[in-house]
Design a protein around this motif. Structure first.
Motif, short mmCIF file in Angstrom:
data_model
loop_
_atom_site.label_atom_id
_atom_site.label_comp_id
_atom_site.label_asym_id
_atom_site.label_seq_id
_atom_site.Cartn_x
_atom_site.Cartn_y
_atom_site.Cartn_z
N HIS A 168 0.83 -1.20 0.00
CA HIS A 168 0.00 0.00 0.00
C HIS A 168 0.88 1.26 0.00
CE1 HIS A 168 -3.50 2.47 0.69
NE2 HIS A 168 -2.88 3.05 1.71
N ILE A 169 1.92 1.25 0.85
CA ILE A 169 2.82 2.41 0.95
C ILE A 169 3.53 2.64 -0.39
CG2 ILE A 169 4.97 3.21 2.01
CD1 ILE A 169 4.04 1.91 4.62
N LEU A 170 3.99 1.55 -0.99
CA LEU A 170 4.80 1.69 -2.22
C LEU A 170 3.93 1.98 -3.45
CD1 LEU A 170 7.35 -1.23 -1.67
CD2 LEU A 170 7.88 1.19 -1.67
N CYS A 171 2.80 1.29 -3.59
CA CYS A 171 2.04 1.39 -4.83
C CYS A 171 0.90 2.40 -4.77
CB CYS A 171 1.49 0.02 -5.24
SG CYS A 171 2.79 -1.19 -5.45
N ASN A 172 0.30 2.59 -3.61
CA ASN A 172 -0.83 3.52 -3.54
C ASN A 172 -0.43 4.88 -3.00
OD1 ASN A 172 -1.98 0.55 -2.83
ND2 ASN A 172 -3.30 1.64 -4.25
N GLU A 173 0.20 4.86 -1.83
CA GLU A 173 0.62 6.14 -1.24
C GLU A 173 1.83 6.73 -1.96
OE1 GLU A 173 1.35 5.79 2.92
OE2 GLU A 173 -0.68 5.18 3.37
N LYS A 174 2.60 5.87 -2.58
CA LYS A 174 3.84 6.28 -3.28
C LYS A 174 4.78 7.05 -2.34
CE LYS A 174 1.58 6.63 -7.80
NZ LYS A 174 1.34 7.41 -8.98
N LYS A 175 4.92 6.52 -1.11
CA LYS A 175 5.82 7.17 -0.15
C LYS A 175 6.85 6.15 0.33
CE LYS A 175 2.75 10.70 1.63
NZ LYS A 175 1.63 10.86 2.54
N PRO A 176 7.74 5.70 -0.56
CA PRO A 176 8.66 4.63 -0.22
C PRO A 176 9.58 4.96 0.96
CG PRO A 176 9.32 5.72 -2.24
CD PRO A 176 7.97 6.24 -1.90
N ARG A 177 9.90 6.26 1.11
CA ARG A 177 10.82 6.64 2.18
C ARG A 177 10.24 6.30 3.56
NH1 ARG A 177 15.87 6.76 1.04
NH2 ARG A 177 16.31 7.82 -0.89
N SER A 178 8.90 6.21 3.64
CA SER A 178 8.33 5.93 4.97
C SER A 178 8.62 4.49 5.42
CB SER A 178 6.83 6.24 5.00
OG SER A 178 6.18 5.50 4.00
N LEU A 179 9.15 3.66 4.52
CA LEU A 179 9.57 2.30 4.94
C LEU A 179 10.87 2.36 5.75
CD1 LEU A 179 8.96 0.03 1.81
CD2 LEU A 179 7.54 0.27 3.83
N GLY A 180 11.61 3.46 5.57
CA GLY A 180 12.88 3.62 6.29
C GLY A 180 14.05 3.03 5.50
N ASN A 181 15.21 3.66 5.72
CA ASN A 181 16.42 3.26 4.99
C ASN A 181 16.81 1.81 5.21
OD1 ASN A 181 17.43 5.43 3.44
ND2 ASN A 181 17.73 6.53 5.37
N LYS A 182 16.64 1.36 6.48
CA LYS A 182 17.10 0.02 6.84
C LYS A 182 16.39 -1.04 6.00
CE LYS A 182 17.93 -2.61 10.94
NZ LYS A 182 17.20 -2.96 12.10
N LYS A 183 15.08 -0.87 5.86
CA LYS A 183 14.27 -1.84 5.13
C LYS A 183 14.61 -1.79 3.63
CE LYS A 183 10.21 -3.33 7.00
NZ LYS A 183 8.88 -3.15 7.52
N LEU A 184 14.69 -0.55 3.13
CA LEU A 184 14.96 -0.40 1.70
C LEU A 184 16.31 -1.03 1.36
CD1 LEU A 184 13.73 3.28 1.25
CD2 LEU A 184 12.66 1.24 0.30
N LYS A 185 17.29 -0.80 2.25
CA LYS A 185 18.62 -1.37 2.01
C LYS A 185 18.58 -2.89 2.09
CE LYS A 185 22.65 0.35 2.20
NZ LYS A 185 23.96 0.84 2.55
N LYS A 186 17.77 -3.37 3.04
CA LYS A 186 17.67 -4.84 3.21
C LYS A 186 17.12 -5.48 1.92
CE LYS A 186 14.43 -7.24 5.48
NZ LYS A 186 13.46 -7.47 6.51
N TYR A 187 16.05 -4.87 1.37
CA TYR A 187 15.46 -5.42 0.14
C TYR A 187 16.47 -5.38 -1.02
CZ TYR A 187 10.96 -4.81 2.55
OH TYR A 187 9.93 -4.87 3.44
N SER A 188 17.13 -4.22 -1.16
CA SER A 188 18.05 -4.09 -2.31
C SER A 188 19.23 -5.06 -2.15
CB SER A 188 18.52 -2.66 -2.48
OG SER A 188 19.34 -2.29 -1.42
#
Ligand code: LYC
Length: 599
Positions: free
Chosen positions: A502-522
């Motif tokens: 929902h955050i990524l596709c609807n709200e389009k606010k990826p930063r709200s996932l936090g750096n740690k999570k984004l880095k973990k996925y990448s």
């Protein structure tokens, strides 16, 4: 004591070795043939003149220091004709290989004729004047001989390639001047060491530097120009063959058919060829330049024919991708996808199977009037460009691309790594496959071996495509979400699938996932990419030799993005590497890392 032979060993051969070492990643059969061809002409054309001028006493040699004399000319001097040609050719390769030949075609008939005929008129006057002043035993003999000898070659070359050469003045000037200065310097050394001796009675006795007669400097300048012009003729002819495959259908080969084709391409003025073809290529180059700095940089590592078709393919993929992405309405997206599918259907209408390809160019029946109303000018240019090279490409990868677009339109989620790999296969594995076909068709092997779907090389090329797509996805989590409302991170990676999607596709606010999570996925996706990369990189050995270093460097430049992501404290919005880093990775891969795949 410095003899003529020692002079070659000391001042010429080491320079050739160093240059050969520098240019070896870019040398292919066509380049070797080109150097051999121009060297052959240099020997044939210079031999009678050199014999005549020595017979008339313009210069002499101490007879006891020579290996042998054939006619009036020492063997070492015949060798010098070839060595100078090789030095200038290798240096020219380094200076001139970076631009695409068709960008230097002049399609304007009026300016073409002026550029062609005015210098030819001047050169004719030079030739006639040279003939009149070359009276044996006079001070103008040597200068006159140089003038009537060199002018006819310039006239011939200028007739076919003058217009091409004027647009490459800077690289041509550097190609000429550096070797000329070097040759003049070693000429002074040779004159001081009395390896050869200029007759004061048949020269002007003017000096451009200490111990350097004017005619000597002029001679080395004019012969270097001659070699560079000859090489440019070859490049122009080859550029015509690569750009207009339908008019010049034969692949490189050392045979009469190809030589005949090259001669026709040399003589043919560019204004007599369609400017739409070159305009379409220019548009494709522009699309690439704007879309991807890494791919743009990597494309320069390939020889011109391969580079050209890779650019056309990349631009097509980018343009079709944008056609879908730029539409906001799903129904309109589907209509656009139908347009792309119709085009691919028409392009490959006569293919018997998914991997059936043709070896001779043909014009596919495409309903261009229909696309005119459906596509923008840029899209039309890219579609036309790809239609000209489609004859040697298989249809399956194009349908895979379409399957990838379909995936996006449906907004299908990537559930697990299997989905991730399937999607990457559609949108990038397909491109990897097409790249192999480009390299096989455009390389300089006489034999054109076509691979099928099940071939090891094709499988590994698909894998390499997937690797690059994974890197892309790992880098673009933010931009995919913010600009397209899309997420390619497998949902199985997520702690709370529903909320994060929902955050990524609807709200389009990826930063709200936090750096740690984004880095973990990448990081997880980068690990997957690394695993696939180490499994597929060995297949580079199966590609044509001259493409191996470039393929490795191209993939390494792209993979350089992974270290940019990983070394960053936070998750960067769109990680990139600097121009200097790209150059460093390119050089390291070409000269060091690729050795294991080339030898
Ligand atoms: C220094 C002095 C002067 C003196 C002393 C003694 C000595 C040391 C001497 C020396 C000498 C020398 C080194 C010489 C050299 C020479 C040279 C290098 C020459 C060169 C030349 C070149 C030429 C002529 C070239 C030409 C080219 C051409 C024509 C091209 C063409 C092309 C085309 C047509 C294209 C197509 C293709 C195909 C067919 C493949």
């Amino acid at each position: 004591m410095l003899t003529y032979a020692n002079f070659h060993l000391t001042y010429i051969l080491p320079v050739i070795c160093v240059l050969a070492l520098i240019v070896h990643p870019f040398i292919n059969r066509s380049e070797i043939f080109k150097i051999g061809f121009i060297s052959g002409i240099a020997v044939l054309y210079t031999t009678p003149w050199d014999n005549y001028i020595i017979m008339r006493g313009a210069w002499t040699f101490p007879a006891d220091q020579l290996i042998a004399v054939i006619g009036y000319v020492p063997v070492e001097e015949y060798i010098f004709f070839v060595l100078q040609t090789v030095i200038v050719s290798l240096w020219h390769l380094l200076c001139a290989r970076w631009s695409t030949p068709c960008l230097h075609f002049n399609h304007d008939k009026r300016s073409y004729q002026l550029i062609r005929w005015i210098p030819i008129a001047v050169l004719t006057a030079v030739m006639v004047t040279g003939y009149w002043i070359s009276v044996p035993g006079t001070g103008t003999f040597y200068l006159g001989c140089i003038m009537w000898w060199i002018a006819p070659v310039y006239i011939f070359i200028w007739y076919g390639a003058g217009n091409y050469i004027v647009t490459k003045l800077t690289s041509s000037a550097v190609s000429v001047l550096v070797p000329t200065v070097y040759l003049c310097w070693i000429d002074q050394i040779a004159l001081k060491a009395n390896i050869w001796h200029i007759n004061v009675g048949t020269s002007l006795n003017l000096f451009v530097a200490e111990d350097l007669p004017f005619e000597e400097a002029l001679f080395f300048l004019l012969t270097s120009i001659c070699v560079v012009l000859g090489l440019s003729c070859y490049d122009k002819a080859r550029g015509m063959c690569e750009t207009y495959s339908h008019e010049f259908p034969h692949r490189f080969g050392i045979n009469l058919t190809y030589l005949n084709q090259m001669c026709r391409a040399f003589i043919k003025p560019e204004y007599a060829m369609s400017s739409v073809v070159t305009d379409d290529i220019k548009t494709s180059i522009e699309i690439l330049r704007e879309a991807s700095k890494s791919f743009n940089a990597a494309s320069f590592l390939f020889q011109s024919g391969i580079r050209l078709d890779l650019i056309i393919l990349y631009a097509f993929c980018r343009v079709t991708d944008n056609i879908i992405d730029d539409e906001t309405d799903v129904l309109r997206k589907k209509c656009k996808l139908n347009v792309i599918e119709k085009f691919v259907n028409e392009l490959f209408a006569d293919r018997k199977s998914d991997y059936d390809v043709k070896t001779v160019p043909y014009t596919a029946k495409v309903d261009w009037a229909y696309y005119q109303s459906e596509l923008t000018g840029e899209e039309m240019a890219s579609f036309r460009a790809v239609s000209r090279i489609a004859f040697y490409l298989p249809r399956k990868p194009f349908y895979e691309l379409i399957a990838g677009y379909q995936w996006d339109i449906e907004g299908r989620l990537v559930r697990n790594e299997e989905d991730l790999l399937l999607y990457s296969s559609y949108v990038a594995g397909s491109v990897g496959t097409l790249c192999v076909y480009v390299m096989l068709y455009r390389c300089d092997n006489d034999v054109y071996d076509v691979f099928g779907e099940d071939d090891y090389v094709i499988e590994k090329a698909r894998q390499m495509g997937r690797v690059l797509q994974l890197v892309n996805i790992a880098r673009d989590i933010i931009t995919d979400s913010e600009t397209l409302g899309r997420c390619y991170v497998p949902t199985e990676y997520m702690d709370d699938e529903e909320q994060e999607i929902h955050i990524l596709c609807n709200e389009k606010k990826p930063r709200s996932l936090g750096n740690k999570k984004l880095k973990k996925y990448s990081t997880r996706m980068i690990h997957l990419a690394n695993k696939l990369q180490s499994d597929s990189v060995g297949a580079i050995r199966c590609l044509p030799r001259e493409t191996r270093g470039s393929v490795l460097a191209a993939t390494e430049i792209y993979r350089g993005l992974t270290s940019a992501i990983q070394s960053s404290q936070t998750y960067p919005t769109r990680a990139s590497i600097t121009k200097l880093e790209r150059i460093f990775i390119g050089i390291y891969s070409l000269y060091v890392k690729s050795i294991q795949y080339v030898v």
